[in-house]
Design a protein around this motif. Structure first.
Motif, short mmCIF file in Angstrom:
data_model
loop_
_atom_site.label_atom_id
_atom_site.label_comp_id
_atom_site.label_asym_id
_atom_site.label_seq_id
_atom_site.Cartn_x
_atom_site.Cartn_y
_atom_site.Cartn_z
N PRO A 128 11.12 -31.83 -3.42
CA PRO A 128 12.00 -32.99 -3.62
C PRO A 128 11.37 -34.30 -3.16
CG PRO A 128 12.74 -31.67 -1.75
CD PRO A 128 11.65 -30.89 -2.41
N ASP A 129 10.41 -34.24 -2.23
CA ASP A 129 9.77 -35.45 -1.74
C ASP A 129 8.83 -36.03 -2.79
OD1 ASP A 129 8.85 -37.27 0.54
OD2 ASP A 129 6.97 -36.32 -0.06
N GLU A 130 8.87 -37.36 -2.97
CA GLU A 130 8.11 -38.01 -4.04
C GLU A 130 6.61 -37.75 -3.94
OE1 GLU A 130 6.73 -42.51 -5.39
OE2 GLU A 130 8.40 -42.27 -4.00
N LYS A 131 6.04 -37.97 -2.76
CA LYS A 131 4.58 -37.85 -2.62
C LYS A 131 4.13 -36.40 -2.74
CE LYS A 131 3.97 -42.08 0.04
NZ LYS A 131 3.34 -42.79 -1.08
N ARG A 132 4.89 -35.48 -2.13
CA ARG A 132 4.52 -34.07 -2.24
C ARG A 132 4.65 -33.59 -3.68
NH1 ARG A 132 7.20 -29.52 1.56
NH2 ARG A 132 5.38 -29.84 2.87
N ARG A 133 5.69 -34.05 -4.38
CA ARG A 133 5.89 -33.64 -5.77
C ARG A 133 4.73 -34.12 -6.64
NH1 ARG A 133 11.35 -35.21 -8.91
NH2 ARG A 133 12.16 -33.98 -7.19
N SER A 134 4.35 -35.39 -6.49
CA SER A 134 3.26 -35.95 -7.29
C SER A 134 1.96 -35.21 -7.02
CB SER A 134 3.09 -37.44 -6.98
OG SER A 134 4.30 -38.14 -7.23
N ALA A 135 1.67 -34.97 -5.71
CA ALA A 135 0.44 -34.27 -5.35
C ALA A 135 0.43 -32.85 -5.90
CB ALA A 135 0.28 -34.26 -3.83
N SER A 136 1.58 -32.17 -5.81
CA SER A 136 1.66 -30.77 -6.28
C SER A 136 1.49 -30.69 -7.79
CB SER A 136 3.00 -30.15 -5.86
OG SER A 136 3.09 -30.05 -4.46
N LEU A 137 2.10 -31.63 -8.53
CA LEU A 137 1.95 -31.62 -9.98
C LEU A 137 0.51 -31.88 -10.40
CD1 LEU A 137 5.20 -33.42 -11.22
CD2 LEU A 137 4.40 -31.17 -11.96
N ILE A 138 -0.16 -32.81 -9.71
CA ILE A 138 -1.56 -33.09 -10.04
C ILE A 138 -2.43 -31.88 -9.72
CG2 ILE A 138 -3.57 -34.48 -9.34
CD1 ILE A 138 -1.65 -36.87 -9.16
N PHE A 139 -2.18 -31.24 -8.56
CA PHE A 139 -2.99 -30.08 -8.21
C PHE A 139 -2.72 -28.92 -9.18
CE2 PHE A 139 -4.00 -26.32 -5.46
CZ PHE A 139 -5.36 -26.55 -5.40
N THR A 140 -1.47 -28.78 -9.62
CA THR A 140 -1.14 -27.74 -10.61
C THR A 140 -1.88 -28.01 -11.92
OG1 THR A 140 1.05 -27.49 -9.61
CG2 THR A 140 0.76 -26.57 -11.80
N ASP A 141 -1.94 -29.28 -12.33
CA ASP A 141 -2.65 -29.65 -13.55
C ASP A 141 -4.15 -29.39 -13.43
OD1 ASP A 141 -2.66 -30.55 -16.15
OD2 ASP A 141 -2.82 -32.66 -15.63
N PHE A 142 -4.66 -29.40 -12.18
CA PHE A 142 -6.07 -29.08 -11.94
C PHE A 142 -6.42 -27.70 -12.50
CE2 PHE A 142 -8.90 -26.72 -8.97
CZ PHE A 142 -10.08 -27.35 -9.25
N PHE A 143 -5.47 -26.76 -12.43
CA PHE A 143 -5.73 -25.40 -12.90
C PHE A 143 -5.84 -25.35 -14.42
CE2 PHE A 143 -4.50 -24.62 -8.61
CZ PHE A 143 -5.21 -23.49 -8.24
N PHE A 144 -5.23 -26.30 -15.12
CA PHE A 144 -5.39 -26.40 -16.57
C PHE A 144 -6.86 -26.67 -16.90
CE2 PHE A 144 -5.43 -28.40 -20.68
CZ PHE A 144 -4.35 -27.89 -21.37
N SER A 145 -7.45 -27.67 -16.22
CA SER A 145 -8.86 -27.99 -16.45
C SER A 145 -9.78 -26.90 -15.93
CB SER A 145 -9.20 -29.33 -15.78
OG SER A 145 -8.54 -30.39 -16.42
N LEU A 146 -9.39 -26.28 -14.81
CA LEU A 146 -10.19 -25.20 -14.25
C LEU A 146 -10.34 -24.05 -15.25
CD1 LEU A 146 -11.67 -24.12 -11.70
CD2 LEU A 146 -9.49 -23.05 -11.05
N ALA A 147 -9.26 -23.77 -15.98
CA ALA A 147 -9.32 -22.71 -16.99
C ALA A 147 -10.34 -23.06 -18.06
CB ALA A 147 -7.94 -22.51 -17.62
N GLY A 148 -10.33 -24.32 -18.51
CA GLY A 148 -11.29 -24.73 -19.53
C GLY A 148 -12.72 -24.59 -19.05
N ALA A 149 -12.97 -24.97 -17.80
CA ALA A 149 -14.32 -24.91 -17.26
C ALA A 149 -14.80 -23.46 -17.08
CB ALA A 149 -14.39 -25.65 -15.93
N THR A 150 -13.98 -22.62 -16.47
CA THR A 150 -14.40 -21.25 -16.15
C THR A 150 -14.43 -20.36 -17.38
OG1 THR A 150 -12.10 -20.72 -15.54
CG2 THR A 150 -13.59 -21.37 -13.76
N LEU A 151 -13.38 -20.42 -18.20
CA LEU A 151 -13.33 -19.51 -19.35
C LEU A 151 -14.29 -19.94 -20.46
CD1 LEU A 151 -9.61 -18.43 -19.66
CD2 LEU A 151 -11.52 -17.25 -18.61
N SER A 152 -14.58 -21.22 -20.54
CA SER A 152 -15.58 -21.65 -21.54
C SER A 152 -16.92 -21.00 -21.24
CB SER A 152 -15.72 -23.18 -21.52
OG SER A 152 -14.52 -23.79 -21.94
N LEU A 153 -17.30 -21.01 -19.97
CA LEU A 153 -18.57 -20.38 -19.56
C LEU A 153 -18.53 -18.87 -19.77
CD1 LEU A 153 -19.29 -22.36 -16.27
CD2 LEU A 153 -20.51 -22.56 -18.44
N LEU A 154 -17.41 -18.24 -19.38
CA LEU A 154 -17.28 -16.79 -19.50
C LEU A 154 -17.33 -16.35 -20.96
CD1 LEU A 154 -16.72 -13.98 -18.31
CD2 LEU A 154 -14.27 -14.53 -18.35
#
Length: 401
Positions: A128-154
């Motif tokens: 519910p906290d604004e800063k924690r929510r923003s940080a959590s959403l950005i870190f969650t989105d990091f896994f979207f890019s992480l998938a592209g990087a790791t699975l592209s190589l695999l």
């Protein structure tokens, strides 16, 4: 307050896996395209049209995500989607035909849409906290890019060893099985906030305000601009500067690496910077970078601009999602679904819009369509900030973390 019968760690892990799955599905299309064309003796444009079924499949549950979560909760749709992915992957192994593949990508796309809608809502729901929510959403989105990087190589390594295109969907089935195991043993929060009955009634009739609709439009413009950039930049560079395909691919690779770095670092940036300031700085810098990429005659400057664009573009999707959800006192599944739906419309239209521009103005015009879309994004964001209620509704209070 103690309405927390759920594990924050498990919920976060499910959100991360949801984004990783969708990232794996979307960002590896270019790598799987060649093996699929060879297997079915079809040209890339035909297989590309088949992948449109995946986008449509993903769009429908995102659009209906609010209804889905209100009627069946959070766990049941995730369990059903994960089980369906495992089943579809098994069917592809036994019936690897073009018809089955077409049905499979539509079905897996729909399951990915469920993951995306619920994964996004879970992050908002438990932060519910604004800063924690923003940080959590950005870190969650990091896994979207992480998938592209790791699975592209695999996948590149597997295909080099002679693996079939089915290897990709074997990986998706494995991710589905992991999601199934995690969701079955996890306790989920309800879709209702731990508020009193009177507060719930007030929240149900709370108007969204014009900023929500402007941010929905900004998400549409953002998810129209980014895929236009990634689709047309390599071809434009080859055409204008007579680059080899490998050299042109380096520019988009630099973009994705910079974006992954940005996604990791910006989760900390939004903890000390106001979200609206962060979004305005990123949009202004991103607009300058994409304008340079599309119009500069200096290839070194374009390469630097690709890195800058990737870094400052990284937090835009999650930041806009967070800012939109903060325009009301309590975010609902319907609001999250609306934000995701508007963004997804941009993803659905980018190929047809940019192709139409290309037919009239060439590759330079097609790439500049991304510049125009980013300009529209900036305009919508400035007006949304002017009318924003987030700063008034979510004043930082020392009592709550």
């Amino acid at each position: 307050m103690p309405d927390q019968p759920f594990s924050r760690g498990n919920i976060n892990a499910i959100s991360y896996l949801s984004y990783y799955f969708v990232g794996a599905l979307v960002s590896t299309l270019g790598i799987v395209l060649g093996p699929l064309c060879a297997a079915f003796q079809k040209d890339p444009s035909f297989i590309g049209q088949v992948f449109t079924l995946m986008n449509i499949g993903m769009f429908i549950p995102i659009m209906l995500g609010g209804i889905l979560m209100r009627r069946w909760g959070l766990q049941k749709p995730l369990v059903a989607a994960a089980a369906l992915i495992v089943l579809i992957s098994l069917l592809l192994f036994f019936t690897p035909t073009l018809t089955m593949f077409s049905l499979a990508v539509a079905g897996i796309g729909a399951c990915g849409g469920i993951f995306m809608a619920i994964g996004s809502y879970l992050v908002v729901r438990i932060n519910p906290d604004e800063k924690r929510r923003s940080a959590s959403l950005i870190f969650t989105d990091f896994f979207f890019s992480l998938a592209g990087a790791t699975l592209s190589l695999l996948l590149a390594w597997l295909f080099k060893l002679g693996a079939s295109w089915i290897a990709m969907y074997g990986i998706m089935g494995t991710l589905g099985a992991l999601m199934l195991a995690m969701t079955l043993r996890c306790r989920f929060p309800s879709t209702e906030s731990p508020a009193s009955a009177s507060q719930n009634v007030l929240a149900a009739v709370e108007p969204w305000g014009c900023s929500v609709y402007l941010i929905c439009f900004a998400l549409f413009a953002f998810l129209l601009a980014e895929p236009i950039f990634t689709m047309w930049t390599p071809g434009y560079l080859q055409y204008r500067f007579a680059m080899t395909p490998e050299a042109a691919a380096l520019y988009t690779s630099v973009y994705w690496v910079a974006k992954a770095i940005g996604l990791f670092l910006n989760q900390f940036t939004v903890r000390w910077m106001k979200l609206r300031t962060f979004l305005l700085i990123c949009t202004l810098t991103g607009l300058a970078a994409i304008a340079i990429i599309a119009n500069s005659a200096n290839t070194t400057l374009i390469l630097v601009a690709c890195a800058v664009f990737g870094f400052f573009n990284s937090g835009m999707f999650s930041g806009l999602m967070s800012y939109g959800s903060l325009q009301v006192s309590r975010s609902s599944p319907t609001l999250i679904s609306a934000l995701l739906t508007c963004g997804t419309v941009g993803t659905l239209l980018f190929a047809s819009v940019s192709s139409m521009v290309n037919s009239h103005f060439g590759q330079h015009g097609a790439l500049n369509a991304s510049t125009v879309a980013y300009s529209v994004l900036l305009g919508a964001l400035i007006i949304a900030v002017f009318f924003s209620r987030a700063e008034r509704l979510h004043q930082p209070t020392p009592a709550t973390v």
